[in-house]
Scaffold this motif. Structure first.
Motif, PDB file in Angstrom:
ATOM      1  N   ASP A  89       0.826  -1.211   0.000  1.00  0.00           N
ATOM      2  CA  ASP A  89       0.000   0.000   0.000  1.00  0.00           C
ATOM      3  C   ASP A  89       0.858   1.257   0.000  1.00  0.00           C
ATOM      4  O   ASP A  89       0.539   2.231  -0.683  1.00  0.00           O
ATOM      5  CB  ASP A  89      -0.967  -0.002   1.192  1.00  0.00           C
ATOM      6  N   LEU A  92       2.243   1.668  -3.509  1.00  0.00           N
ATOM      7  CA  LEU A  92       1.210   2.168  -4.426  1.00  0.00           C
ATOM      8  C   LEU A  92       0.925   3.647  -4.208  1.00  0.00           C
ATOM      9  O   LEU A  92       0.698   4.377  -5.169  1.00  0.00           O
ATOM     10  CB  LEU A  92      -0.072   1.343  -4.293  1.00  0.00           C
ATOM     11  N   ARG A  93       0.925   4.090  -2.954  1.00  0.00           N
ATOM     12  CA  ARG A  93       0.699   5.523  -2.689  1.00  0.00           C
ATOM     13  C   ARG A  93       1.742   6.375  -3.406  1.00  0.00           C
ATOM     14  O   ARG A  93       1.452   7.455  -3.904  1.00  0.00           O
ATOM     15  CB  ARG A  93       0.701   5.809  -1.199  1.00  0.00           C
ATOM     16  N   PHE A  95       3.194   5.619  -6.232  1.00  0.00           N
ATOM     17  CA  PHE A  95       2.871   5.595  -7.660  1.00  0.00           C
ATOM     18  C   PHE A  95       1.627   6.422  -7.992  1.00  0.00           C
ATOM     19  O   PHE A  95       1.500   6.949  -9.081  1.00  0.00           O
ATOM     20  CB  PHE A  95       2.574   4.167  -8.137  1.00  0.00           C
ATOM     21  N   GLU A  96       0.672   6.468  -7.046  1.00  0.00           N
ATOM     22  CA  GLU A  96      -0.666   6.983  -7.343  1.00  0.00           C
ATOM     23  C   GLU A  96      -0.786   8.497  -7.199  1.00  0.00           C
ATOM     24  O   GLU A  96      -1.791   8.994  -6.710  1.00  0.00           O
ATOM     25  CB  GLU A  96      -1.702   6.259  -6.476  1.00  0.00           C
ATOM     26  N   GLY A 114      -2.705  -3.985 -14.762  1.00  0.00           N
ATOM     27  CA  GLY A 114      -2.389  -2.677 -14.207  1.00  0.00           C
ATOM     28  C   GLY A 114      -3.092  -1.607 -15.009  1.00  0.00           C
ATOM     29  O   GLY A 114      -3.697  -1.884 -16.052  1.00  0.00           O
ATOM     30  N   ASP A 128      -7.942   6.322 -18.803  1.00  0.00           N
ATOM     31  CA  ASP A 128      -7.347   5.135 -18.191  1.00  0.00           C
ATOM     32  C   ASP A 128      -6.979   4.152 -19.291  1.00  0.00           C
ATOM     33  O   ASP A 128      -7.773   3.939 -20.211  1.00  0.00           O
ATOM     34  CB  ASP A 128      -8.350   4.426 -17.268  1.00  0.00           C
ATOM     35  N   PHE A 146      -0.060   8.557 -13.987  1.00  0.00           N
ATOM     36  CA  PHE A 146       0.389   7.694 -12.906  1.00  0.00           C
ATOM     37  C   PHE A 146      -0.051   6.274 -13.209  1.00  0.00           C
ATOM     38  O   PHE A 146      -0.857   6.033 -14.107  1.00  0.00           O
ATOM     39  CB  PHE A 146      -0.045   8.170 -11.513  1.00  0.00           C
ATOM     40  N   THR A 148      -1.122   2.366 -11.440  1.00  0.00           N
ATOM     41  CA  THR A 148      -1.517   1.620 -10.256  1.00  0.00           C
ATOM     42  C   THR A 148      -1.995   0.230 -10.669  1.00  0.00           C
ATOM     43  O   THR A 148      -2.038  -0.094 -11.860  1.00  0.00           O
ATOM     44  CB  THR A 148      -2.587   2.375  -9.434  1.00  0.00           C
ATOM     45  N   LEU A 149      -2.326  -0.555  -9.690  1.00  0.00           N
ATOM     46  CA  LEU A 149      -2.801  -1.910  -9.945  1.00  0.00           C
ATOM     47  C   LEU A 149      -4.313  -1.924 -10.106  1.00  0.00           C
ATOM     48  O   LEU A 149      -5.003  -1.035  -9.609  1.00  0.00           O
ATOM     49  CB  LEU A 149      -2.398  -2.836  -8.792  1.00  0.00           C
ATOM     50  N   ARG A 153      -4.714  -6.591  -7.775  1.00  0.00           N
ATOM     51  CA  ARG A 153      -3.472  -6.182  -7.111  1.00  0.00           C
ATOM     52  C   ARG A 153      -2.314  -7.126  -7.413  1.00  0.00           C
ATOM     53  O   ARG A 153      -1.538  -7.473  -6.535  1.00  0.00           O
ATOM     54  CB  ARG A 153      -3.699  -6.048  -5.609  1.00  0.00           C
TER      55      ARG A 153
END
Length: 182
Positions: A89, A92-93, A95-96, A114, A128, A146, A148-149, A153
């Motif tokens: 987590d 990911l933060r 990356f996000e 992803g 997206d 950016f 994310t997954l 996940r």
């Protein structure tokens, strides 16, 4: 196969040629590598040994070397993320957040799923790009985005770089992105 969702209109674009055509207009490279080349023992394996990573790189060595020669990439590696990744987590933060780079951000997905969220032309806004095994994307330098997954996940991807140190994210403040999230 990749699918695109335009956030302003919720329009969806699917099919390899349609996805490629849309992304080309947004200056994003899209290619598709054969996911069936991956040895069966690595199919949907998300915790990888160094030997597993080397096997993935050698399996796709022709594709990697071709892309590197065409686009000027000098180094590559494997990233594998799943719920087994320590501090996922927190990773990911990082990356996000919308950001840019001084070089392309390239991912060739070999397993899992992803999503890149990319700022397109003014008339398009954010969109997206949902990616799965076989999808290859290169977001150009200075293009806000950016990664994310998806809900599962889990992802394994080849990353290619121009700079040997890899990419460095530069935060991109964009109030229009916050509106696109609503």
């Amino acid at each position: 196969m990749a699918e695109i969702r335009i956030r302003n209109t919720d329009e969806r674009i699917s099919g390899e040629e349609n996805v490629r055509a849309f992304l080309e207009k947004q200056e994003v490279l899209y290619e598709h590598w054969n996911p069936a080349k991956l040895p069966a023992e690595l199919d949907n394996k998300f915790v990888l040994s160094d030997e597993d990573k080397e096997l993935i790189l050698s399996t796709y060595s022709d594709e990697i070397n071709d892309l590197a020669a065409r686009r000027g990439y000098h180094t590559w590696d494997i990233v594998a993320l799943s719920d087994a990744t320590p501090n996922l987590d927190e990773v990911l933060r990082k990356f996000e957040q919308v950001h840019t780079h001084t070089e392309d951000e390239v991912r060739a997905i070999t397993a899992g799923r992803g999503i890149f969220i990319i700022k397109g032309a003014d008339e398009v806004g954010y969109f997206d790009v949902e990616l799965e095994a076989g999808d290859v994307i290169s977001v150009p330098e200075y293009k806000p985005h950016f990664f994310t997954l998806m809900d599962n996940r889990q992802i394994v991807a080849v990353r290619l770089f121009i700079e040997k140190e890899g990419w460095i994210a530069h935060p991109f403040e964009d109030p229009t992105f916050q509106k696109a999230q609503a």
